[in-house]
Write a protein that holds these residues in place. Structure first.
Motif, mmCIF file in Angstrom:
data_model
loop_
_atom_site.group_PDB
_atom_site.id
_atom_site.type_symbol
_atom_site.label_atom_id
_atom_site.label_comp_id
_atom_site.label_asym_id
_atom_site.label_seq_id
_atom_site.Cartn_x
_atom_site.Cartn_y
_atom_site.Cartn_z
ATOM 1 N N PHE A 13 0.929 -1.298 -0.032
ATOM 2 C CA PHE A 13 0.020 -0.093 0.074
ATOM 3 C C PHE A 13 1.014 1.264 0.070
ATOM 4 C CE2 PHE A 13 -2.340 -3.462 1.930
ATOM 5 C CZ PHE A 13 -3.637 -3.200 1.534
ATOM 6 N N PHE A 14 0.393 2.373 -0.785
ATOM 7 C CA PHE A 14 1.275 3.493 -0.809
ATOM 8 C C PHE A 14 0.495 4.803 0.318
ATOM 9 C CE2 PHE A 14 2.853 1.111 -3.954
ATOM 10 C CZ PHE A 14 4.220 1.299 -4.105
ATOM 11 N N ASP A 38 -4.038 6.216 5.897
ATOM 12 C CA ASP A 38 -3.554 5.214 5.028
ATOM 13 C C ASP A 38 -2.986 3.959 5.544
ATOM 14 O OD1 ASP A 38 -3.452 7.099 2.570
ATOM 15 O OD2 ASP A 38 -1.889 8.247 3.417
ATOM 16 N N LEU A 39 -2.375 4.266 6.910
ATOM 17 C CA LEU A 39 -2.105 3.223 8.017
ATOM 18 C C LEU A 39 -3.069 2.380 8.032
ATOM 19 C CD1 LEU A 39 0.613 2.080 9.096
ATOM 20 C CD2 LEU A 39 0.264 3.549 11.076
ATOM 21 N N ASN A 40 -4.334 2.713 8.303
ATOM 22 C CA ASN A 40 -5.352 2.111 8.730
ATOM 23 C C ASN A 40 -5.872 1.243 7.596
ATOM 24 O OD1 ASN A 40 -6.558 2.196 11.595
ATOM 25 N ND2 ASN A 40 -5.617 4.329 11.245
ATOM 26 N N ARG A 41 -5.804 1.894 6.452
ATOM 27 C CA ARG A 41 -6.352 0.950 5.169
ATOM 28 C C ARG A 41 -5.323 0.013 4.954
ATOM 29 N NH1 ARG A 41 -4.804 4.554 1.572
ATOM 30 N NH2 ARG A 41 -6.937 5.661 1.447
ATOM 31 N N ALA A 42 -4.082 0.141 5.164
ATOM 32 C CA ALA A 42 -3.290 -0.926 4.892
ATOM 33 C C ALA A 42 -3.140 -2.187 6.107
ATOM 34 C CB ALA A 42 -1.787 -0.347 4.821
ATOM 35 N N PHE A 60 5.953 -3.977 9.225
ATOM 36 C CA PHE A 60 5.945 -2.189 9.506
ATOM 37 C C PHE A 60 7.248 -1.846 9.757
ATOM 38 C CE2 PHE A 60 5.221 1.955 11.284
ATOM 39 C CZ PHE A 60 4.868 2.606 10.108
ATOM 40 N N LEU A 61 8.119 -0.880 8.746
ATOM 41 C CA LEU A 61 9.310 -0.362 9.112
ATOM 42 C C LEU A 61 9.314 1.120 9.348
ATOM 43 C CD1 LEU A 61 12.373 -1.133 9.156
ATOM 44 C CD2 LEU A 61 12.467 -0.701 6.774
ATOM 45 N N SER A 62 10.082 1.704 10.172
ATOM 46 C CA SER A 62 10.180 3.170 10.530
ATOM 47 C C SER A 62 11.384 3.347 10.997
ATOM 48 C CB SER A 62 8.940 3.585 11.497
ATOM 49 O OG SER A 62 8.898 4.831 11.255
ATOM 50 N N VAL A 63 11.752 4.573 11.130
ATOM 51 C CA VAL A 63 12.964 5.153 11.734
ATOM 52 C C VAL A 63 12.766 5.848 13.014
ATOM 53 C CG1 VAL A 63 13.654 5.711 9.299
ATOM 54 C CG2 VAL A 63 12.444 7.620 10.606
ATOM 55 N N LYS A 85 -3.752 -3.277 23.250
ATOM 56 C CA LYS A 85 -4.483 -3.285 22.158
ATOM 57 C C LYS A 85 -4.982 -2.082 21.532
ATOM 58 C CE LYS A 85 -7.928 -6.198 19.634
ATOM 59 N NZ LYS A 85 -6.933 -6.499 18.524
ATOM 60 N N LYS A 86 -5.600 -1.116 22.508
ATOM 61 C CA LYS A 86 -6.153 -0.033 21.916
ATOM 62 C C LYS A 86 -5.349 1.000 21.449
ATOM 63 C CE LYS A 86 -9.189 3.597 23.735
ATOM 64 N NZ LYS A 86 -10.079 4.234 24.622
ATOM 65 N N VAL A 87 -4.056 0.933 22.235
ATOM 66 C CA VAL A 87 -2.915 1.807 21.930
ATOM 67 C C VAL A 87 -2.562 1.545 20.399
ATOM 68 C CG1 VAL A 87 -0.672 2.649 22.269
ATOM 69 C CG2 VAL A 87 -2.135 2.540 24.147
ATOM 70 N N LEU A 88 -2.285 0.090 20.285
ATOM 71 C CA LEU A 88 -1.378 -0.162 19.095
ATOM 72 C C LEU A 88 -2.673 -0.163 17.893
ATOM 73 C CD1 LEU A 88 0.425 -3.518 20.071
ATOM 74 C CD2 LEU A 88 1.295 -1.203 19.556
ATOM 75 N N THR A 89 -4.053 -0.172 18.105
ATOM 76 C CA THR A 89 -5.047 0.061 17.205
ATOM 77 C C THR A 89 -5.215 1.295 16.795
ATOM 78 O OG1 THR A 89 -6.267 -1.833 18.094
ATOM 79 C CG2 THR A 89 -7.599 -0.464 16.771
ATOM 80 N N THR A 90 -5.002 2.265 17.797
ATOM 81 C CA THR A 90 -5.061 3.769 17.544
ATOM 82 C C THR A 90 -3.881 3.897 16.510
ATOM 83 O OG1 THR A 90 -6.035 4.272 19.632
ATOM 84 C CG2 THR A 90 -4.813 5.871 18.565
ATOM 85 N N LEU A 91 -2.711 3.429 16.675
ATOM 86 C CA LEU A 91 -1.504 3.704 15.893
ATOM 87 C C LEU A 91 -1.564 2.941 14.472
ATOM 88 C CD1 LEU A 91 1.107 3.205 18.528
ATOM 89 C CD2 LEU A 91 0.607 5.431 17.347
ATOM 90 N N GLY A 92 -2.565 2.048 14.458
ATOM 91 C CA GLY A 92 -2.972 1.511 13.028
ATOM 92 C C GLY A 92 -1.872 0.321 13.056
ATOM 93 N N LEU A 93 -1.227 -0.055 14.155
ATOM 94 C CA LEU A 93 -0.247 -1.252 14.181
ATOM 95 C C LEU A 93 -0.616 -2.462 14.844
ATOM 96 C CD1 LEU A 93 2.682 1.268 15.060
ATOM 97 C CD2 LEU A 93 2.027 0.275 12.830
ATOM 98 N N ASP A 94 -2.089 -2.780 15.107
ATOM 99 C CA ASP A 94 -2.517 -3.850 15.884
ATOM 100 C C ASP A 94 -2.415 -5.077 14.988
ATOM 101 O OD1 ASP A 94 -4.602 -2.355 14.314
ATOM 102 O OD2 ASP A 94 -5.955 -4.024 14.826
ATOM 103 N N ASN A 95 -2.154 -5.074 13.564
ATOM 104 C CA ASN A 95 -2.110 -6.445 12.903
ATOM 105 C C ASN A 95 -0.340 -6.562 12.677
ATOM 106 O OD1 ASN A 95 -4.713 -7.292 12.469
ATOM 107 N ND2 ASN A 95 -4.975 -5.661 10.952
ATOM 108 N N VAL A 96 0.281 -5.766 13.195
ATOM 109 C CA VAL A 96 1.904 -6.001 12.964
ATOM 110 C C VAL A 96 2.318 -7.174 13.720
ATOM 111 C CG1 VAL A 96 4.258 -4.983 13.125
ATOM 112 C CG2 VAL A 96 2.180 -3.492 12.298
ATOM 113 N N ARG A 97 3.126 -7.885 12.996
ATOM 114 C CA ARG A 97 3.607 -9.016 13.587
ATOM 115 C C ARG A 97 5.377 -8.989 13.614
ATOM 116 N NH1 ARG A 97 5.949 -13.434 10.829
ATOM 117 N NH2 ARG A 97 5.801 -13.142 8.492
#
Length: 558
Positions: A239-240, A250-254, A259-262, A297-309
């Motif tokens: 996803f872009f 965009d993060l919630n769409r994907a 997930f990679l960040s700096v 879970k709520k914090v990670l969901t808010t960030l859009g990262l709840d599915n990140v493994r």
């Protein structure tokens, strides 16, 4: 070293997905106004094959250099495939470059064609493009007089068959982001980008079911590897992002699994959480057993990262405390270490085996040692072919027995895990005659929620000091009564804390709150948001004597 064959090369891997999963969605691109377009593997192949046929018709000699300047988008991937299928070499330019650097790269790389894509600063970049350089505009490009991608693909038949490239053919040139001087062109072959890709996939157990959001610059080796090479190899769904303003959407769409960040962005995510849920309250909630899981879970969901493994951090050191904060939320940040010169294929934290403050171990087919001076030396199958048109620089980058000189200083623990302790050339000497490594001190400062970035300096001075960028969340409050006094008191506490953690000869005399923001556009940060140390030190150099003379612990720049 694991076995490697031509079937592992990226074009061949991509063709395999086209043949077996042609109808599956490969790339998802937002076009603005709520419009989102999915491109299947078959559609991406068709578009790339048509553009490859057009490039072939231009009659360039084999392995000519073809440039792309664009923010991340689906057509960046399609253009790179087309360039490779036509037998040529990709040169990607950061979309945030200034005119002078863009002109230098287009000239130095001998680029024969330029793809112009999604850009915010085209009026500033356009003068860098030679008048005789042919250009093609992506669908998301600003308005230009160039022939468009869609016009060409609509009238061009696809190139015949599925063209492949030899393992040792040139594949791409990555121009270093220029934190120290003129950018160098790091030349890679298909082998040196494909072997690391296979190694990363094996190490992390990646599959075609991964979803990832491409938003870090594709012109940089890190996301080129993850969003580009890894997705081509495993056939994951990329996803872009549309813009900074729509990033959360965009993060919630994907809903990425990978997930990679700096470090700077991981810190901004943390500060965003604190803005809604103060640190003390969050810390308290995480200590209550029967609601701890729901809070995480709520914090990670808010960030859009709840599915990140699998979550990763790279490009610069990340404070150990920040890694631990995410671990406490149930998200283990795996730190990677590498360079454009070895296609990032050097070290990686093993899941469950991380040690705070340490990067991790080498990949199985990578060897690492320290020089007598403590410099990290690496031998990797991702090692570059060399610096483009710079034979002497290439020779100087290696030891006599073929190890890449990273320029980083480090230490290795009893389990082979690497710790970065600074840059060899960043060491400076105070007037007391002791050498200081700024990076570890900056990591302590950057871990404070009120600090976004810092630079430690003090060459030739009696003690060190640091210039700080306050977190963005604090900026709108600075004119409110009492806020500056409160922040000053907090920074005095931070100064005392930092000084308690470092050696006596490294002690910070004071902290300076910078008046202006450091930006990529103004030249204080690289496109991957690393500080340009020499540039920033030069900016503040004339003010240093007055700062030291003031004897203040916290100084607000005038």
């Amino acid at each position: 070293m694991s076995s490697f064959s031509d079937s592992d090369l990226l074009l061949q891997r991509f063709y395999g997905h086209v043949d077996k999963r042609g109808g599956d969605v490969y790339l998802t691109q937002p076009f603005g106004g709520g419009a989102v377009v999915d491109y299947s593997f078959a559609e991406v192949f068709d578009q790339a094959a048509r553009m490859a046929a057009h490039i072939e018709s231009l009659g360039f000699e084999p392995q000519s250099k073809i440039a792309i300047i664009s923010k991340n988008c689906a057509h960046f991937i399609m253009a790179e495939l087309a360039i490779w299928m036509a037998g040529h070499v990709t040169v990607a330019l950061y979309p945030t470059l200034n005119e002078g650097t863009a002109r230098y790269i287009l000239d130095h790389s001998d680029s024969r064609l330029l793809f112009v894509g999604k850009l915010d600063t085209w009026p500033e970049l356009e003068p860098a493009v030679p008048e005789d350089l042919p250009c093609i505009a992506f669908p998301l490009a600003p308005k230009t007089s160039f022939t468009t991608w869609d016009e060409i693909t609509a009238k061009t038949e696809p190139v015949a068959g599925k063209p492949t490239r030899a393992a040792d053919d040139e594949s791409l040139i990555i121009y270093t982001s220029g934190s120290t001087g003129t950018p160098k062109g790091v030349l890679h072959s298909f082998r040196t980008i494909s072997v690391p890709t296979k190694g990363l996939i094996k190490q992390l157990g990646l599959s075609q079911n991964e979803r990832q959001l491409s938003y870090l610059p594709l012109a940089h080796a890190m996301d080129r590897w993850l969003s580009g090479c890894v997705s081509l190899s495993i056939g994951s769904h990329v996803f872009f992002a549309e813009s900074l303003e729509t990033f959360v959407k965009d993060l919630n769409r994907a809903r990425p699994t990978l997930f990679l960040s700096v470090p700077r962005l991981w810190l901004k995510f943390q500060l965003g959480v604190y803005a809604k849920l103060p640190k003390k309250k969050l810390d308290l909630l995480l200590k209550i057993p029967f609601i701890r899981g729901k809070v995480k879970k709520k914090v990670l969901t808010t960030l859009g990262l709840d599915n990140v493994r699998i979550a990763g951090s790279g490009s610069a050191p990340i404070p150990a405390e920040l890694i631990q904060w995410y671990r406490d939320l149930g998200l283990e940040l795996l730190e990677g270490y590498g360079m454009s010169e070895n296609f990032n294929y050097s070290h990686l934290t093993r899941p469950g085996l991380g040690r705070a403050g340490y990067i991790g171990n080498t990949y199985d087919d990578v060897d690492c040692r320290l020089s007598d001076a403590g410099e990290i030396l690496v031998k990797s199958p991702g090692t570059m072919v060399g610096y483009y048109k710079a034979e002497e620089l290439t020779k100087a980058a290696f030891t006599d027995d073929g190890y890449l000189k990273t320029g980083d200083r480090g230490s290795i623990d009893e389990k082979g895990r690497l710790k970065i302790t600074g840059r060899v050339k960043e060491l400076f000497k105070t007037s007391k005659g002791k050498y200081v490594a700024p990076a570890p001190i900056e990591n302590i400062l950057n871990n404070d929620p009120s600090v976004e970035l810092s630079l430690v300096s003090g060459s030739g001075m009696p003690m060190t000091h640091a210039v700080l960028q306050l977190s963005e969340e604090l900026l709108p409050t600075l004119d409110q009564p009492g806020v500056k006094d409160r922040i000053t008191a907090q920074l005095e506490q931070l100064l005392a804390h930092a000084n308690s953690e470092i050696e006596s000869f490294e002690v910070l005399g004071f902290l300076v709150v910078a008046k202006d923001r450091w930006t990529i556009e103004d030249g204080q940060l690289t496109p991957t948001m690393k500080i340009k140390r020499a540039t920033i030190e030069e900016m503040y150099g004339p003010k240093q004597d007055a700062w030291y003379a003031s004897k203040s612990k916290v100084i607000w720049e005038d």
